[in-house]
Design a protein around this motif. Structure first.
Motif: not given
Length: 269
Positions: A101-107, A163-166, A191-195, A211-219
């Protein structure tokens, strides 16, 4: 006795005694079962063959390939791809999910930044350096060492909180854990903060069922990681930015392709 053919079809010979009639033909049953009957003489055994078509439970990265048992399809973007068996350990699998997730968002952020700044540079709107030389630029408002230390502290703080939240989900959302700004972040799950700061549009408020939003993000994140690798290789071979490469390709699409570029690079070296 049942004989398995491939993975999807199952051939099941069977027999039943018949002394009064001769049968021949094909009859279909429910659940995708087709029975073929062959003719037989009176007083002999009637033989049939049933073909059971098993529908694949979910899509996999390679059609017809059984996913490993620990990848049961519950994770976002789980297509059964783990050729090295890295996710066999449940604790390691949870960590790899967060790391991806972190690498995908950085990319995704990196691709957007590279393309945007390169477009400004090529069009002449701003005299920016090409992306792989941006780290060597010296700014007037601060020296390189100061910027590096500030970035190290800010990213270190954010990564420590993550990491502490993990290891203790929900611990970073308690009052007083983030200078009184916990409500502005409103962590949903690891892995999914909000606010309003990290989810200003209010998307996927019910993260457990998003599930649909998570799938779109990781793809999109996986596509961005592959694109980032392509930009690295492209810069190493051509020594220009991605927009320059695109403009050159469009000027002569049939003769200025990746094949010609790699061939010219190999011959020149």
């Amino acid at each position: 006795m049942a004989v398995a053919v491939g993975r999807v079809f199952l051939i099941q010979p069977c027999s039943s005694s018949s002394s009064s009639f001769i049968c021949k033909g094909t009859c279909k049953h429910s659940l995708g079962i087709t029975t073929t009957l062959w003719s037989a003489k009176p007083g002999t055994t009637r033989r049939c063959m049933s073909t059971v078509v098993r529908a694949q439970q979910r899509p996999t990265w390679l059609p017809g390939l059984d996913p490993p048992p620990y990848l049961d399809g519950k994770l976002a973007g789980d297509f059964g791809f783990d050729p090295l068996g890295l996710g066999e350990d449940p604790d390691s699998l949870k960590w790899y999910v967060q790391a991806e997730l972190v690498h995908a968002r950085f990319a995704m952020a990196g691709i957007a930044g590279i393309l945007f700044t390169d477009l400004l540079r090529v069009t002449g709107i701003n005299k920016l350096p090409v992306w792989y030389e941006a780290g060597a630029v010296k700014f007037d408002f601060a020296n390189t060492t100061t910027l590096f230390i500030i970035q190290l502290l800010l990213m270190g703080f954010a990564e420590t909180k993550r990491y502490m939240d993990f290891i203790a989900p929900g611990s970073q959302a308690k009052d007083g854990s983030f200078f009184g700004l916990e409500a502005a972040l409103e962590g949903l799950e690891p892995g999914y903060p909000g606010g309003p700061l990290l989810n200003p549009l209010g998307l996927a408020k019910d993260i457990k069922n998003a599930h649909e939003w998570k799938l779109k993000e990781i793809k999109n994140g996986r596509l961005a990681m592959v694109a980032m690798l392509g930009i690295f290789v492209q810069a190493s071979v051509t020594h220009v930015g991605p927009i320059d490469n695109l403009v050159e390709h469009l000027s002569n699409p049939w003769h200025k392709t990746i094949i010609q570029t790699l061939a010219n690079s190999a011959s020149s070296s």
